[in-house]
Design a protein around this motif. Structure first.
Motif, mmCIF file in Angstrom:
data_model
loop_
_atom_site.group_PDB
_atom_site.id
_atom_site.type_symbol
_atom_site.label_atom_id
_atom_site.label_comp_id
_atom_site.label_asym_id
_atom_site.label_seq_id
_atom_site.Cartn_x
_atom_site.Cartn_y
_atom_site.Cartn_z
ATOM 1 N N LEU A 1 0.819 -1.213 0.000
ATOM 2 C CA LEU A 1 0.000 0.000 0.000
ATOM 3 C C LEU A 1 0.852 1.262 0.000
ATOM 4 N N TYR A 2 1.875 1.279 0.834
ATOM 5 C CA TYR A 2 2.757 2.448 0.856
ATOM 6 C C TYR A 2 3.481 2.611 -0.484
ATOM 7 N N THR A 3 3.907 1.497 -1.059
ATOM 8 C CA THR A 3 4.604 1.559 -2.342
ATOM 9 C C THR A 3 3.708 2.164 -3.408
ATOM 10 N N ARG B 1 4.204 5.820 -5.368
ATOM 11 C CA ARG B 1 4.207 5.881 -6.837
ATOM 12 C C ARG B 1 3.060 6.733 -7.376
ATOM 13 N N ALA B 2 1.937 6.744 -6.654
ATOM 14 C CA ALA B 2 0.817 7.606 -7.073
ATOM 15 C C ALA B 2 1.210 9.078 -7.017
ATOM 16 N N LEU B 3 2.169 9.397 -6.145
ATOM 17 C CA LEU B 3 2.689 10.762 -6.044
ATOM 18 C C LEU B 3 3.843 11.006 -7.022
ATOM 19 N N LEU C 1 -3.429 11.011 8.239
ATOM 20 C CA LEU C 1 -4.703 10.808 7.551
ATOM 21 C C LEU C 1 -5.502 12.102 7.499
ATOM 22 N N ASP C 2 -5.510 12.830 8.596
ATOM 23 C CA ASP C 2 -6.208 14.121 8.618
ATOM 24 C C ASP C 2 -5.615 15.068 7.575
ATOM 25 N N ALA C 3 -4.284 15.031 7.437
ATOM 26 C CA ALA C 3 -3.616 15.929 6.499
ATOM 27 C C ALA C 3 -3.805 15.515 5.050
ATOM 28 N N ALA D 1 -1.657 15.554 -3.114
ATOM 29 C CA ALA D 1 -1.731 15.692 -4.571
ATOM 30 C C ALA D 1 -2.474 14.537 -5.226
ATOM 31 N N SER D 2 -2.615 13.419 -4.505
ATOM 32 C CA SER D 2 -3.327 12.246 -5.019
ATOM 33 C C SER D 2 -4.263 11.744 -3.923
ATOM 34 N N PRO D 3 -5.431 11.214 -4.297
ATOM 35 C CA PRO D 3 -6.344 10.682 -3.276
ATOM 36 C C PRO D 3 -5.904 9.317 -2.740
ATOM 37 N N TYR D 4 -4.984 8.648 -3.429
ATOM 38 C CA TYR D 4 -4.639 7.283 -3.035
ATOM 39 C C TYR D 4 -3.976 7.185 -1.667
ATOM 40 N N PRO D 5 -3.029 8.079 -1.293
ATOM 41 C CA PRO D 5 -2.417 7.941 0.029
ATOM 42 C C PRO D 5 -3.423 7.904 1.175
#
Length: 231
Positions: free
Chosen positions: A68-70, A74-76, A134-136, A141-145
């Protein structure tokens, strides 16, 4: 004051994909840690089948978090980075933790309890940090994180709960309380060191990405974070 500082810091971080990717890499390397050191999870010491199964599930969930972190990094459009082991929070905690004092038949059981207490405070700290993050993530820049962190946070809270419960299941209440106290203090010392060090490093290496007011605030914050226990 520390709470407000950390909320602002996480929001400044997620607003910049480079900073965001960098911090997600810190979390990622913590999840990879069990695969990079020998015998971190003492599976053979878990005599109770239910605890052994829960620990194996925990490891599977760590691997899920790595994935998930990976994907979030990459989404960023940022690089996935393997950090030196001495820069991983697990290592810092272990350095501040005295070795358990036991020999004979009880050594394995006590050692397992110490490991689970170590995990309890590690997972609790990570969960607390992820709550800020999570709040931040609403500003990312991406919704995935945000989606990834929400899943991981739920797991970390579960990890924090079962590991503490297991310590008291393995040891008499008085001894379990002593073990918990040892690891509470060790993690608090580690957190003071790690928080101040990583913020100082972030300012040294990426300070231009922060506004002048934020740089000044966080420069003062390195001293505050170094003297506080909250993560």
């Amino acid at each position: 004051m520390i709470d407000g500082l950390k909320r602002r810091l996480h929001r400044d971080i997620v607003a910049d994909p480079v900073l965001h990717g960098r911090v997600l890499n810190l979390y990622l390397n913590g999840e990879q840690y069990p695969h990079r050191v020998k015998d971190y999870f003492p599976m053979a010491a878990a005599e109770e089948l239910s605890l052994a199964q829960r620990m194996r599930q925990h490891l599977r969930e760590e691997d899920k978090h790595v994935a998930l972190y990976t994907r979030a990094i990459r989404a960023l459009e940022q690089p996935v980075t393997e950090l030196p082991l001495h820069d991983v929070y697990n290592t810092v905690i272990r350095r501040h933790t005295p070795p358990p004092e036991a020999t004979g038949r009880d050594a394995s059981r006590l050692g397992l309890a110490h490991f689970l207490a170590h995990l309890h405070f590690l997972e609790t700290r990570v969960a607390h940090s992820l709550e800020y993050h999570l709040d931040a993530c609403a500003h990312a820049a991406s919704p995935y994180p945000a989606k990834a962190v929400q899943v991981i946070l739920a797991d970390e809270r579960t990890h924090a709960a079962y590991t503490r419960e297991a310590v008291f299941g393995l040891l008499p209440k008085r001894v379990a309380g002593q073990v918990i106290g040892v690891h509470r203090s060790a993690e608090a010392r580690a957190n003071r060191e790690f928080s101040a060090r990583e913020l100082r490093r972030l300012l040294d290496e990426e300070g231009a990405r922060f506004g002048a007011a934020s740089r000044a605030l966080y420069a003062c914050g390195t001293a505050l974070l170094g003297g506080q226990v909250h993560g």
